[in-house]
Each structure stands twice: as structure tokens, then as C-alpha cells.
Design an enzyme around this catalytic site. Structure first.
Site, short mmCIF file in Angstrom:
data_model
loop_
_atom_site.label_atom_id
_atom_site.label_comp_id
_atom_site.label_asym_id
_atom_site.label_seq_id
_atom_site.Cartn_x
_atom_site.Cartn_y
_atom_site.Cartn_z
N GLY A 115 0.83 -1.21 0.00
CA GLY A 115 0.00 0.00 0.00
C GLY A 115 0.85 1.25 0.00
O GLY A 115 0.97 1.94 1.02
N GLU A 153 12.45 -4.46 -4.11
CA GLU A 153 11.47 -4.71 -5.17
C GLU A 153 12.14 -4.65 -6.54
O GLU A 153 11.97 -5.53 -7.37
CB GLU A 153 10.33 -3.68 -5.10
CG GLU A 153 9.32 -3.87 -6.24
CD GLU A 153 8.13 -2.91 -6.19
OE1 GLU A 153 8.16 -1.96 -5.38
OE2 GLU A 153 7.19 -3.13 -6.98
#
Ligand code: FAD
Lengths: 381, 410
Positions: free
Chosen positions: B151, B267
Site C-alpha cells: 500500500g 522490489e
């Protein structure tokens, strides 16, 4: 330079398209999952009627047969405006390709039979020539056998653009020789409701639904032959070139609008306290796309004019136009997604619709790669 | 000069330390890994598009062999081989982990534990989490029983992530969260969310905290968004007076930005991580395009572009291998931005070449007139457009490379 009539036509087309076939009209052909709606026809029949009433379907039809004979440049203007909003209709297939086929290859009787219907929109024609995944004009295998006075056709055609809407098709068949031979190809005028001809829609990413035609002992009479028996390849080449040019005009409209929409976004989306169009990396990207669009426009206009002039350089100019605008649209539609960021990846946003149509158009009537290779051969590379 | 330019990669990048651990010990470990993987990897999953199992929980869990494979790997602890045993790992070395990866790739296998948890949150918690947080979450990431979503992005905060507005107020015995996230992959199927929230409105980066939120909490609503590829695992998430326990804040209050940047490096590292075995396009191109009299793919322009892509792919693999050999330690750093752009560009182009070689058959959305492989290729091409957007866009990665790696002025 456009003459006054052409300017009026363009302005009228721009207004009508914005009003009557905005991108939301194409969107209504899609289901919620991002694919074409199976119950949709791939275009809006009511809009088609209006297009015919405005005379667009008769732009390439002689006045004697109910058209206006305005010429290819004019047709290009309308296609470009339709391309701006991704307006889906059989205009290119019928009013450009089928009309050209009849004018270039049709007997007087054939012209009298088909052109008035094309002009008033009651007949919709298309070219049924492709058979495999690749664009190979000579590799036609669909067989036509002489039986009695007529011919019997067996085989398949796919994809047939606007094939579900078409009331007749110009079918490229092999009357002798082998797939790959230039000799032995014959064109036939075949009505869609001829017994033995069945059609199925192909569910494509652009929601246009071209067709798969299956010919199972389809019998046509001798007067269905368009042009000379066995010598159809030259006419076919010419039809493909004209189709490619018309599509290039539409793609120019796709690219111009994709660019304008993206430019607007660069001027409104704020990140890091500034509109993203203030970042030099994106300014350069926009400036480059603007330059590419200039090349595309020139190539398309030259090809449209060559059609009107019956210029012998038409094949090379067709390939120049299709390859140049193909590359431009590929770049701009990809950047449209990229520069919109996350929202550009959603089905809700228009960017994906342009991207999908761009991919289909790039492939249709010879891909960018095909036309580069063709141009290379014509120019001694 | 050349030397200095190359130094950024050597100094900063790489997935870990390749010690001189080799020879006999490595050999026997390789034997052991090979035997175990071959005995336990379900053959039905060979060369399966494993990314679907990462992004679609339902697709994964409705597949009995996937469930079996996940259970076996969870028990073996090889999904996160280098994590310490108390966190659910096997306590192996980087070198051993690499051997497991190689042996898995050799049989067309994949790691069923791979998830946003292992790629992003896990490594971040290892560096920044409290011991309690690690014990609470890592073992469930190690078994891939607890799915996470990220999020971070908001409607007004994408590339400029630090402008995020989701409000988090200290209510004494809990945090109160209000706001909206967007583009949250897998939020509809996630158990937990690692989120960036604003705990101080007077400072931009300095007012952000890193919070772990149970998606079952009251006041959370997720709405799927349909992607151009037809996928629906992309969501908007609304937080309406959501209560979060005090202990779920990672690191210190208002120190979340550094943690977020670290997580983004993990990531990007996972996004630049290659699957060594990619089926070459040439045989398919022969099939679809045919061959000329010399046996070459009968589409010269496409052929040249396919060759260019394949060569870049090979050079990329060599680059990753070189960096892994030469890297000192410490995990990914800013250098990973250049790699992410290279890799996403290579696989985006490959996805496009695949649909292009399929010609008119590469344009299908659904229906039996296109093969499964054709339809999958089309959708994969559409989805590939996201590679240069998520995890920090192409442009943002280039900005990072220019400023942080090349020291160009801001
Ligand atoms: C498939 C997909 C999955 C995603 N999953 C997640 C997820 O799970 N969790 C999550 O939090 N987010 C997720 N995202 C969101 C993603 O991280 C953002 O989309 C991305 O950060 C870009 O933000 P934006 O969409 O707001 O675009 P913007 O930031 O508005 O960018 C628009 C364009 O401007 C460019 N731009 C912006 N700033 C600059 C600059 N300074 N210089 C040059 N160019 C610039 C961008 O590169 C882009 O091309 C996902 C996105 C996609 C597409």
C-alpha cells in the site's frame, strides 16, 4: 493543400466523429473484462447509416453510380478523423477497398450491380484475401474449380476485415498453380449469403470482430469473376496497397489523438509539485513524438495523392506510408500508456484502447516489417 | 575513466556474497539439492507461468499440485533458504541458495514461496523490524501462507511517492488510519498490507511511517480495477477509521521513508532478477513465419529485431552473473535502477516480438480461433507495458541512476 470542399469535408467529419463516434462509442463494443462484446457487431449500424447519408460511402464512387467521386485524399481525411476517436466502421473495407476493386477491375455490369449499393451504404463490401497468420499475398490456397459455366470455391479466409458486416466480399482464390505462385490467382465477387459460405467472428483485442470465412462448395457463376482469370495478383496487390494507405490515414488519426491526449496529460498531471510536462525528459519525449508525427503525415498524404493520380510509384509510397505511420503509432501508443503511469494500464482509460487498435492496425494489410521489406525490394536494397 | 564508470556496478550491486565456497562441499550440496528437487517438484508444474501464482492467489490455491509443492518447499524451508531458522528459513549460505535456484531452473521449476512477502517485505523486516515483528510475520512469509500487498501509491502520489496523504493518527493505544491507496496489486486477496502513512503533515519525507495493517481490520474496503490485460487483481483500497495496534509500526515514527526506499530497492532487485531459462523465440518464428531458402526466418526485419533482443538478453544474463561474482555484500543498492530498466526493456520487447511473430494470430482476445498460447501471449504483451511503470517508472529509475550513481547534479 486542401481545396475548399476538402476543408469543409474534414471539418464536418471532425465534428460528426466527436459528436457521434467518440471513444466511448468504441468502448461500448467492449465487455467489462477488456475484450470485445460477443453480442456486439464490431461497429454501430446506426452510425453507419448516418455516414452513408453524409455521402462518405460514395466518396470514391462515380456520380453516375450515386457517388461524389471526391477522391482518395478526401477519403483519407474522413478516415483520419475516424481514427482520432478509434471510430469503428466498415468504411475503409467497403467505400475504399471494395469500391476501388470494382472501379479498377469491374465490368460495366459489375459496377452497375455493386457501386450504387456501396454509395448508399446498403451494400457493404470487403476484401477476403488473407488466410494465414502472416501477410503473404501470393500464398493463396483457397481453391476455385471451374465447374460447368461457373466456379466452386473451397477453403478458408481469415481474418476478413469487417467480414461479419459485409454483404459481399472480393475473394482471392487459386484457379491454378500452387500457393506462392503469382500466377493462378483469380478474384471473385461473392455475396455473403451464398449457400456454403459460413462466417464466424474472431474476438480480437480491438473489439472490431473480423471474420473467419469458411467456403464449403460455394458455387458462383462466371460473371462473379473480377478481372481476368488467373491474373488477379496485380489487382490484388493494388487493392492491398490502397487498403494499406486508407488504414495508414486512419492510423495517422489514431496517432494524432493519442499524442494530443498524452500532451494534455503532461500539462495537467502534477507530481513533485509541478506538472510532469515540466520535466525535461518528458519534454524531449513529446518533442520527438511531434517530429515523428510530421514524417507520418507527409508519408500518408503523399500516398493518398498517389492514389488519386494513379501514380506508378504507388506501391512504394503505400509501403512508405504504412511502415512510417506504423512505427509512429507504435511509439506513440506505447508512450501514451507509459506517460499516463498506472491509470494508463487500466481498461477504464483510453490509452489501452489506442494501444490495442495500434497493434491490430500495425498487423493489418502488411505489418511495418512487411512493408519495410517490400520497400527495400522496390528500391534496390 | 572507464574504470570509474564500471565501479558503480561492482561496488553497489548484486544479490549477495559469493564466497570462495566451492569444490567438494558445493558439489555434494548440488547433488543433494538436485535429488530433492527432482523428487519433490510436481512435474505437472514444469515451466508453468509461475508469475500467475504470485499475482493470483486463487489460481495458485485452486491448483492441487501447487498446494503440494508449496507445502513441501515450506517444510524444506527452501523458499527463503538464507533466512535464519527461527524466521522460517534454512540458514543456508548465499552460495547454497544460488545452487538451489540453478537446480530449480534446470528442471523448469519455480519457487512457490516467492511472493511480495519474500521479495519486498521480508528482506525489509530483516533489516528494520523489531524481533517481535520478525517472529510474528517472517515464518508465515517463509511458508507463503500469509499474502501481503503493497500500500504505497495513492491517486496523487505515484512517482512522487513522498507526497502521500493517507493519514495515521496516534490515538494513544492504537493508530487510526484514514485515506486511500490505489494500484494495490493483489489487495483483494491479501491477508496483510505494508503501507506508507502520514504521521506528520508538516514535513514531506520526514512525516512518513511504515505500518503493517491486517486486511481483516474493520473499515477497509478494496475495489478491483480491470487492467488492459483483463486482469482484475489491481485494486483501490479505502481506509475508513481503521484501528491498527501500536506494535505494527516498523522502525520509528516518521522514519518510514528510509524503510520505504530500502524496500523499493528490494522490489527493483526482484524485478531485475532473471529467470535464466527463457524459451528462445527462434523455433516459434520458424513455425509462424516460415524460412527462406537459406533456412533463415522469413521476415528479415523481425529477424534482426529478434536477434538484437536475444543478444541483449544474453548480455544481461552475463551482466547479472558478473555483478553477482564481483559484489561485496549488503544486498541491492541504487545501482539496481539501471538493471531494472535494462531487464524490463528486454522482456517488454520480447513480449512484443512474440505477438508480432504470431502475426494476425497474435491479436486474439478470446475464443477457440486462437490457441491458448496465442491468447496468453497477447495478454502477456499487454501486461508487459506495466514493467516500466511499477516499482518506480522507467523515467524515475533513470533519474535515480543519473543522480545517485552518476553523480549528475539535481
Ligand atoms: C500493474 C501495476 C501494478 C502496481 N502495483 C502496485 C502495488 O502493488 N502497490 C503500489 O503501491 N503501487 C503499485 N503500482 C503503482 C506504481 O508504482 C505507480 O503507477 C508508479 O509509481 C507511477 O505512478 P503514477 O501511476 O502515479 O504515475 P505518475 O507518477 O503520475 O507518472 C506519470 C508519468 O510521468 C513520469 N514522471 C513522473 N515524474 C517524473 C520525473 N520526475 N521525471 C520524468 N518523468 C516523470 C512517469 O515516469 C510516468 O511516465 C502498480 C502499477 C502498475 C501499473
Amino acid at each position: 493543400m486542401l481545396n475548399e470542399e476538402q476543408q469543409m469535408l474534414r471539418d464536418m467529419a471532425a465534428e460528426w466523429v466527436r459528436d457521434r463516434l467518440p471513444v466511448t462509442a468504441l468502448r461500448s463494443l467492449y465487455g467489462h473484462d477488456g475484450g470485445g462484446r460477443p453480442d456486439a457487431e464490431g461497429f454501430d449500424p446506426a452510425a453507419w447509416t448516418e455516414m452513408a447519408q453524409m455521402g462518405w460511402t460514395g466518396i470514391l464512387v462515380p456520380e453516375a453510380q450515386g457517388g461524389s467521386d471526391f477522391g482518395c485524399r478526401s477519403m483519407g481525411l474522413v478516415l483520419e478523423e475516424l481514427g482520432r476517436t478509434l471510430g469503428a466502421s466498415p468504411l475503409l473495407s467497403s467505400a475504399l477497398v471494395a469500391a476501388s476493386a470494382l472501379r479498377l477491375g469491374g465490368t460495366e455490369a459489375q459496377q452497375a450491380r455493386w457501386l450504387p449499393g456501396i454509395a448508399d451504404g446498403s451494400a457493404i463490401g470487403t476484401l477476403a484475401a488473407e488466410e494465414g497468420s502472416q501477410h503473404e499475398r501470393e500464398k493463396i490456397a483457397l481453391a476455385a474449380m471451374a465447374v460447368g459455366d461457373g466456379w466452386v470455391l473451397n477453403g478458408i479466409k481469415r481474418p476478413v476485415q469487417d467480414g461479419m458486416a459485409a454483404t459481399f466480399a472480393i475473394v482471392a482464390a487459386r484457379t491454378h498453380g500452387l500457393p506462392g505462385d503469382r500466377d493462378g490467382i483469380t478474384l471473385f465477387l461473392v455475396e455473403s449469403d451464398t449457400p456454403g459460405l459460413s462466417r464466424e467472428a474472431l474476438d480480437q483485442i480491438d473489439a472490431r470482430r473480423p471474420a473467419l470465412f469458411s467456403f464449403d462448395n460455394v458455387t458462383v457463376s462466371a460473371d462473379a469473376v473480377l478481372g481476368e482469370v488467373g491474373k488477379g495478383i496485380d489487382l490484388l496487390d493494388s487493392l492491398f496497397d490502397r487498403a494499406a494507405i486508407g488504414l495508414a490515414a486512419e492510423m495517422l488519426g489514431n496517432a494524432s489523438q493519442a499524442f494530443d491526449t498524452t500532451l494534455d496529460y503532461l500539462k495537467t498531471r502534477v507530481q513533485f509539485g509541478a506538472v510532469i510536462g515540466s520535466f525535461q525528459a518528458l519534454q524531449h519525449r513529446a518533442a520527438e513524438m511531434f517530429g515523428e508525427l510530421q514524417l507520418a503525415r507527409s508519408a500518408v498524404e503523399a500516398a493518398l495523392d498517389a492514389m488519386d493520380a494513379n501514380d506508378p510509384a504507388l506501391p512504394a509510397l503505400a509501403s512508405l506510408a504504412k511502415a512510417t505511420v506504423g512505427e509512429t503509432l507504435h511509439g506513440i501508443s506505447s508512450q501514451m500508456v507509459q506517460l499516463h503511469g498506472g491509470i494508463g494500464m487500466t481498461h477504464e482509460h483510453d490509452a489501452g484502447l489506442y494501444l490495442k487498435r495500434a497493434r491490430v492496425a500495425a498487423q493489418c494489410y502488411g505489418s511495418t516489417a512487411w512493408h519495410r521489406e517490400r520497400w527495400a525490394r522496390l528500391n534496390g536494397y | 575513466m572507464l574504470h570509474r564508470k564500471a565501479a558503480w556496478l561492482l561496488r553497489e550491486t548484486g544479490t549477495g556474497c559469493m564466497a570462495e565456497w566451492d569444490g567438494m562441499e558445493a558439489q555434494s550440496f548440488r547433488q543433494e539439492a538436485r535429488a530433492w528437487l527432482r523428487a519433490n517438484f510436481p512435474p505437472s508444474l514444469t515451466n508453468a507461468p509461475s508469475i500467475h501464482f504470485v499475482s493470483d492467489r486463487h489460481a495458485a490455491e485452486s491448483n492441487a499440485d501447487w498446494r503440494l509443492w508449496r507445502e513441501r518447499m515450506a517444510e524444506k524451508r527452501w523458499g527463503v533458504p538464507t533466512w535464519e531458522p527461527r524466521y522460517g528459513g534454512a540458514g543456508l549460505s548465499e552460495a547454497q541458495a544460488k545452487i538451489i535456484g540453478q537446480e530449480l531452473a534446470a528442471i523448469g521449476g519455480f519457487n512457490p514461496i516467492r511472493s511480495y512477502g519474500t521479495m519486498m517485505l521480508g528482506p525489509t523486516l530483516l533489516e528494520y523490524g523489531s524481533e517481535e515483528q520478525k517472529l510474528e510475520h517472517l515464518p508465515f512469509i517463509a511458508t507463503n501462507e500469509r499474502r501481503w500487498c503493497q500500500g504505497f501509491s495513492e491517486p496523487g502520489a505515484g512517482s512522487d511517492l513522498a507526497s502521500l496523504q493517507t493519514k495515521c493518527i496516534d490515538m494513544g493505544d492504537h493508530w487510526l488510519v484514514n485515506g486511500q491507496k490505489i494500484w494495490t496489486s493483489g489487495a483483494d486477496q491479501a491477508d496483510w498490507c505494508f503501507a506508507l502513512v502520514r504521521t506528520d503533515t508538516s514535513r514531506k519525507q520526514g512525516g512518513i511511517s511504515f505500518l503493517l495493517i491486517d486486511m481483516k481490520s474493520e473499515g477497509i474496503e478494496t475495489r478491483p480495477i480491470v487492467l488492459i490485460s483483463g486482469s482484475t487483481h489491481f485494486c483501490e483500497v479505502f481506509f475508513n477509521d481503521v484501528k491498527v495496534p501500536k506494535g505494527n509500526l516498523v522502525g520509528e515514527v516518521n522514519q518510514g521513508w528510509a524503510i520505504a526506499k530500502r524496500l523499493l530497492q528490494f522490489e527493483r532487485n526482484s524485478l531485475s532478477d532473471v529467470k535464466a531459462e527463457i524459451t528462445p523465440l527462434a523455433p516459434l518464428a520458424h513455425e509462424y513465419c516460415g524460412t527462406d531458402s537459406m533456412g533463415r526466418i522469413d521476415n528479415p526485419d523481425l529477424r534482426v529485431r529478434m536477434v538484437r533482443n536475444a543478444m541483449r538478453h544474453e548480455a544481461y544474463l552475463a551482466t547479472v552473473a558478473r555483478l553477482t561474482r564481483e559484489a561485496k555484500s549488503g544486498g541491492p543498492s541504487n545501482g539496481v535502477s539501471a538493471l531494472k530498466n535494462l531487464w524490463s526493456g528486454i522482456i517488454q520487447e520480447r513480449a512484443e516480438l512474440l505477438v508480432e511473430l504470431m502475426g494476425a494470430n497474435g491479436l486474439g482476445w478470446s475464443g477457440e480461433h486462437y490457441t491458448d498460447a496465442e491468447r496468453e501471449a497477447t495478454r502477456a504483451w499487454l501486461h508487459s507495458k506495466a514493467f516500466s511503470i511499477y516499482g518506480g517508472s522507467y523515467e524515475v529509475q533513470n533519474n535515480i541512476t543519473a543522480k545517485r550513481t552518476l553523480d549528475l547534479p539535481a
